[in-house]
Design a protein around this motif. Structure first.
Motif, mmCIF file in Angstrom:
data_model
loop_
_atom_site.group_PDB
_atom_site.id
_atom_site.type_symbol
_atom_site.label_atom_id
_atom_site.label_comp_id
_atom_site.label_asym_id
_atom_site.label_seq_id
_atom_site.Cartn_x
_atom_site.Cartn_y
_atom_site.Cartn_z
ATOM 1 N N GLN A 143 5.867 -5.666 -14.964
ATOM 2 C CA GLN A 143 5.458 -5.403 -16.333
ATOM 3 C C GLN A 143 4.243 -4.482 -16.314
ATOM 4 O OE1 GLN A 143 4.276 -8.816 -18.599
ATOM 5 N NE2 GLN A 143 4.005 -7.674 -20.503
ATOM 6 N N ILE A 145 0.839 -3.082 -17.109
ATOM 7 C CA ILE A 145 -0.389 -3.707 -17.610
ATOM 8 C C ILE A 145 -1.408 -2.657 -18.053
ATOM 9 C CG2 ILE A 145 -2.267 -5.284 -17.079
ATOM 10 C CD1 ILE A 145 0.463 -6.610 -17.143
ATOM 11 N N THR A 163 -1.268 -3.938 -21.925
ATOM 12 C CA THR A 163 -0.958 -5.349 -22.123
ATOM 13 C C THR A 163 -2.251 -6.133 -21.950
ATOM 14 O OG1 THR A 163 1.276 -5.066 -21.228
ATOM 15 C CG2 THR A 163 0.433 -7.317 -21.369
ATOM 16 N N LYS A 193 -8.846 -5.693 -22.231
ATOM 17 C CA LYS A 193 -8.075 -5.065 -23.307
ATOM 18 C C LYS A 193 -8.813 -3.803 -23.751
ATOM 19 C CE LYS A 193 -10.189 -8.194 -26.702
ATOM 20 N NZ LYS A 193 -9.925 -9.204 -27.759
#
Length: 241
Positions: A143, A145, A163, A193
């Motif tokens: 996935q 990131i 992500t 983030k």
């Protein structure tokens, strides 16, 4: 014949029990015998003794392939409609696996193309960043990131978390450059983030630093700029556009 007659005839019990365990007792006779076993514990014990004698012998028998006519006969008996292609499911599965493997290998190239397009749109702006390096960092489940771009002209790295990560208050994320010789160097702490900018070392080329990685460290980082103390949680190839 009924259960009472069998209970009074030990020889008949042995005969039926042996045939039941061997599988030669079939049809209605087998169903009746199973019904009698449910009602009589002594009869179940007789069957148990025969199973103890005969079942171990199966270990010495060789496997025999079923005749080719078995499956059509079963399909006809169970009123199953044969599929046109028995291997279509597995063939499609292999194609799907190949697709996702190719997609994983292609993700970095896609990021390169996207960034190139963005730069071409900004060609008339003299102050446009020269993002000539990029890395897509992924976790162990493939996935995406984070996307990291490198502007060699300005000497800057931009880390964009695609992500968001839920990092504990006593932990930090630290970015590392993994050299071709296996040595690592800390590039600084990154946010869990959003976007953050870090200095880019002058010698940080795709040849000298083929891999970037982010580790989970104690609050403030590992404390040693050449040795991470926590596990790698996502990583990706550092490539030149």
């Amino acid at each position: 014949m009924n259960l009472l007659q069998i209970k009074n005839n030990l020889a008949l019990q042995e005969k039926l029990a042996s045939e039941y365990v061997l599988g030669t007792l079939k049809g209605g006779a087998r169903r009746r015998f199973e019904a009698w076993m449910k009602q009589d514990a002594a009869l179940r014990q007789v069957v148990g003794r025969w199973e103890a004698h005969l079942v171990p012998m199966a270990e010495f028998t060789q496997a025999v392939a079923a005749p080719a006519s078995i499956w059509p006969a079963l399909e006809k008996r169970l009123k199953l409609k044969p599929t046109e292609d028995r291997w279509a499911y597995w063939r499609n599965l292999r194609e799907d696996l190949a697709f996702w493997r190719g997609l994983g290998m292609f993700s970095t190239t896609v990021a390169v193309v996207l960034i190139s397009v963005m730069l071409n749109k900004q060609v008339d702006q003299p102050a446009a960043p020269q993002n000539n390096y990029v890395a897509t960092l992924s976790d162990d489940k493939a996935q995406a990131i984070a996307v990291i771009t490198g502007d060699s002209k300005r000497g800057q790295l931009q880390i964009r978390m695609v992500t968001a990560q839920n990092i504990a208050a006593d932990k930090s994320l630290e970015l590392w450059a993994v050299g071709k010789d296996g040595k690592v160097k800390s590039l600084g702490l990154v946010a869990d983030k959003g976007i953050i900018t870090l200095p880019m070392p002058a010698n940080m080329t795709a040849d000298s630093v083929p891999l970037l990685a982010v580790t989970l460290e104690p609050k403030g980082g590992s404390g040693n700029p050449e040795k991470p103390s926590g596990p790698i949680i996502f990583k990706g190839n550092w490539v030149q556009i």
